[in-house]
Every structure is written in C-alpha cells, then in structure tokens.
Scaffold this motif. Structure first.
Motif, mmCIF file in Angstrom:
data_model
loop_
_atom_site.group_PDB
_atom_site.id
_atom_site.type_symbol
_atom_site.label_atom_id
_atom_site.label_comp_id
_atom_site.label_asym_id
_atom_site.label_seq_id
_atom_site.Cartn_x
_atom_site.Cartn_y
_atom_site.Cartn_z
ATOM 1 N N HIS A 169 0.810 -1.221 0.000
ATOM 2 C CA HIS A 169 0.000 0.000 0.000
ATOM 3 C C HIS A 169 0.842 1.270 0.000
ATOM 4 C CE1 HIS A 169 1.036 -0.273 4.303
ATOM 5 N NE2 HIS A 169 0.847 1.018 4.341
ATOM 6 N N HIS B 174 0.962 6.350 1.012
ATOM 7 C CA HIS B 174 1.987 7.280 1.503
ATOM 8 C C HIS B 174 2.685 7.989 0.342
ATOM 9 C CE1 HIS B 174 1.274 5.370 5.315
ATOM 10 N NE2 HIS B 174 1.659 4.201 4.852
ATOM 11 N N ASP C 27 -2.264 5.890 7.007
ATOM 12 C CA ASP C 27 -2.769 4.511 7.097
ATOM 13 C C ASP C 27 -4.194 4.506 7.643
ATOM 14 O OD1 ASP C 27 -0.462 2.939 6.291
ATOM 15 O OD2 ASP C 27 0.503 3.610 8.127
HETATM 16 FE FE LIG Z 1 1.487 2.401 5.839
#
Ligand SMILES: [Fe+2]
Ligand code: FES
Length: 457
Positions: free
Chosen positions: A212, A217, A408
């Motif tokens: 991810h 990010h 996140d």
């Molecule tokens: Fe992360």
C-alpha cells in the motif's frame, strides 16, 4: 557460534525458515462477525503472549500498571523481590474491578465496593466482618487470579493461558534479534492511543504488507522512481526481504540509509537522509548523483563513530541493522519497526464487545546515550530528548496519531465498511502480502486448536 558470528554472518541476518501457505481467500465475515470474534477470544487472545506494560514505568515495589485486552483488564504489580506479577483486575468477592486508573502505587488494592484489601502479591489481607462468612474467613483462603508474566526488552508480557510455553519459545528468532539492542534501556518519546472503527485485523493486515505504501503514503508530485524511496528507505518489494517464523511472526527488511534515485533534480540527497548523513560526519553533497553509495557509507560511519557516541550496541549489530528498516509483526497484534536508534511500535487490541472496533496504539522508544544532543526522530516528527512523554489517549481525529500513521488510518474505516458488503468476494493477494495470509492462517490454526508455537515442541 558466537552471537557476533551469528549476527554478522555475511553482513546480514540469517533468513527465517521457508513457510508453505494455504493461501485461501479472506472473506469479510472474519472482520465483522461477533461469532468469529468470540472464537478468536477463546482460542487466540487467551492463548498468546501479549505485550502490555513497560518495566521502567513501575520502578518501586507496589507500583502497578493496568491495561485492557478485549473484555479483560490486567494489573501488573512490582513485588518486593523486584519481580513482577500480573493479575486479572477483578475482586474475588463479587467481581468488582479493583483499579480503573492506568497506573499507580499501592501498598494494598482496596476494592471500591466492600473494602476487601488485597496485598500486591495477590493474597487477601483484610475483609469487613470476617466472622460473618459461613464458608469461613476468606483471608488466607482466597487469592487474586494470577496469570503468567515475563519481562523482555523492558516490556511486560502476559499470557492468559496457564499452560503457555515460555515467552522465549513463543518469540522464536525475534528473541535473539532484539536482544542485542538493549531496548530495555530505551526511553519513551511517543505514546498515543485511540479507538479505531475497524476490526483489529484490518490494522494488522496493513502493517503486514508494504504494497500500500506507494498509494497511501505517496509523496505529492513524486516521480515513479522516487515513489519507492521514503525517508531513505527503499520500499520496493524487489529489494525487500520477507520472512515468516515457525511461531507465526513476520519480518520484512528494507534497505535504508539509501538515497538511490530519490535525489532531487540536481542529483542532491534529500531530507531527512541529508541531515542524518551530516550527523554521522558525511557530506551529502559528496553523494550527488550517486545515491546508491549512501547506505554503505552510513554503515561504516556508524560502525566507526557509534560506540564512542554511546551506542555501544552498534558493535553487536550486522551492517544491515545499522541502516535498514526492520519491520517485525509479532503474532497476533504487535507491529514493530526496529531502527538502529528507534523502536516504533503499533498495537491493535480487540474491543471488549464490538468486532468492528479496536484500540490502537502508536508508541516510540529510542536510546538516550550520555551526552547525546538533538531531538529524537519519531513518526510524529522531532521530539525533544529531555521531554517527559505522557500517554495521550484521545478520540480519533482529535489530534494526529503520527504523520504516516494518519495516512494509514485514513484508509481503514472504508475498508471495514467494504468488508460488510455482499459484493465483496474475498481477498486476492500478491506474494508481497504473504504475511497477511500468514496472520489469518495463524488465526485459523488457533481457532482449530493448533497453536503453531506449541506444535514445534
Ligand atoms: Fe502504511
Ligand atoms: S466486590 Fe470487592 S469487596 Fe465486594
């Protein structure tokens, strides 16, 4: 073989054993169902070692800490012989919880309901009207319910299973890899807790993969090559090492201290790596156009300068540990990024009643060698070295949990909602998400009565 030989090897740590995954699809039921959460409670949470406290928080006999896991609350108490005992936080008279604060000091625990007084070793010292009990005076008869408790890396671990293996057996290779850092001496520089509207496995799945990273990010405006490098860490799966221990824990190692192609248009090393290089006597401009060379240079600089700067444990680390990102996921709920000078832990504890919620912690520990100056780098930015860090507990969104961690978290709630959809047919995972599969296979094994760390014996 000496510790040094094991760790140094070819400049790197040994691989963990190969694992065979069953690889079944993960459906939404396991994230949303109370029935599934109940199975997890009886066969997983009450059978594993759980990291719950920090030893330095309770220096003197009578100091105690209390933490919650699911429906249980556990009290950990320093004893007069310096050991630590852990008890369920429940009075054996009629079930009142004994303490409600996070920590404190007590000569005895006085129950707030009828004043029964429990000694810190769990024995009963006083009851009102002792001659009024048909079964006899409960003092000398009843005890608080004690559970196994061990200390490792300065943290207090407890296990609700009276037949548990030792913590060392449970941790497997993690024990020796962490032992050399002296983490028990490190200080806390961040401690934030909030409740997330998601199942605990949504959180742990995320920290069991780096797939991810380039989406969640993603640095604004970054080109494709730069995307892979965050803060001097190469997040590409092609250069990362993924390991899974027999005991169920995961490890992912990413190259760090590494500018690689993540240099600006003039070929200069970016931040924060440029500052880190300067801290270790290296001039970032010397690496202009050759970002691949920073990692090894930083390893050498730390190897040479570290011990004189109070980082004696650098001598016991392999080259890779001097720069790289070591991401551990300890089964079931504990994710650690272990840096050469930082222990970043994320923990997801199950909610007492709702499978769609969990308690989420983001904590940071770092060494504080004598004479060290300058702030400590944490996921929540720079923290003053002498700052006494209080535990902050707040509602989600009231303040930041930490820079990348907020990114996140921003993903999680909508995934939890997706897990409830009739249209979700179950996961379809990449190889770099193997540790996600492994986490769930471990959960399933526990529910089936097979605890992998016990199967080894
Ligand atoms: Fe992360
Ligand atoms: S419930 Fe604790 S003294 Fe009555």
């Amino acid at each position: 073989m000496t510790k040094q030989e094991i760790l140094r090897g070819a400049g790197d740590l040994p691989d963990w054993p190969e694992q065979t995954l069953r690889g079944h699809a993960l459906d939404g039921y396991r994230y949303t169902s109370s029935e599934f959460a109940e199975k997890e409670w009886s066969s997983l949470w009450t059978k594993v070692w759980l990291l719950l406290g920090r030893e330095e928080e309770m220096p003197t006999p009578g100091d105690w800490q209390q933490e919650e896991v699911g429906r249980e609350s556990i009290v950990m108490v320093r004893q007069t012989d310096r050991s630590i005992k852990a008890f369920y936080n429940v009075c054996q008279h009629r079930g009142q919880r004994l303490v409600s604060e996070e920590k404190g000091h007590a000569r005895r625990f006085i129950c707030p309901y009828h004043s029964w007084a429990w000694n810190t070793d769990g024995s009963l010292d006083f009851v009102q009207d002792p001659d009024d009990f048909p079964g006899g005076d409960p003092c000398g008869k009843l005890k608080l319910a004690e559970i196994p408790c061990e200390v490792f890396a300065g943290f207090i671990w407890v296990n609700m299973d009276p037949d548990c293996v030792s913590l060392r057996e449970f941790l497997g290779p993690v024990w020796s890899e962490w032992s050399v850092y002296g983490i028990e001496k490190w200080k806390r520089y961040l401690a934030r807790t909030t409740v997330l509207p998601v199942n605990w496995k949504v959180v742990m799945d995320n920290f069991n993969e780096s797939y991810h990273v380039n989406t969640v990010h993603r640095p604004k405006g970054a080109d494709v090559e730069k995307l892979r490098i965050h803060s001097g860490v190469d997040t590409s799966y092609t250069t990362s090492r993924f390991d899974m221990a027999d005991e169920g824990h995961g490890r992912m190692i990413m190259l760090g201290g590494y500018a690689g192609p993540a240099i600006d248009k003039e070929g200069m090393v970016g931040e924060p790596l440029a500052t880190i290089l300067r801290e270790w006597g290296l001039e970032p401009a010397d690496f202009t156009g050759r970002g691949e060379a920073t990692r090894e240079a930083l390893q050498q600089a730390r190897r040479e300068l570290g011990p004189d700067r109070g980082y004696g444990y650098f001598d016991d680390l392999c080259d890779s540990q001097l720069t790289d990102a070591y991401h551990y996921t300890l089964f079931p709920n504990f994710a650690v990024s272990l840096w050469v000078d930082g222990f970043h832990f994320l923990r997801a504890r199950p909610h007492p009643t709702d499978p769609g919620k969990c308690l989420f912690d983001n904590w940071w520990y770092a060494p504080d060698p004598a004479g060290s100056e300058g702030p400590v780098r944490t996921t929540a930015g720079l923290v003053k070295r002498d700052a006494a860090v209080a535990h902050e507990v707040f509602d989600l969104g009231k303040q930041s949990m930490g820079l990348t961690i907020d990114q996140d978290i921003s993903i999680f709630p909508a995934q939890q909602m997706g897990m409830r959809s009739r249209g979700y047919k179950g996961s379809y995972l990449s190889r770099q998400e193997s540790r996600v599969s492994r986490l769930h296979e471990m959960v399933d094994d526990c529910i089936a009565g097979r605890q992998p760390w016990k199967q080894k014996n």
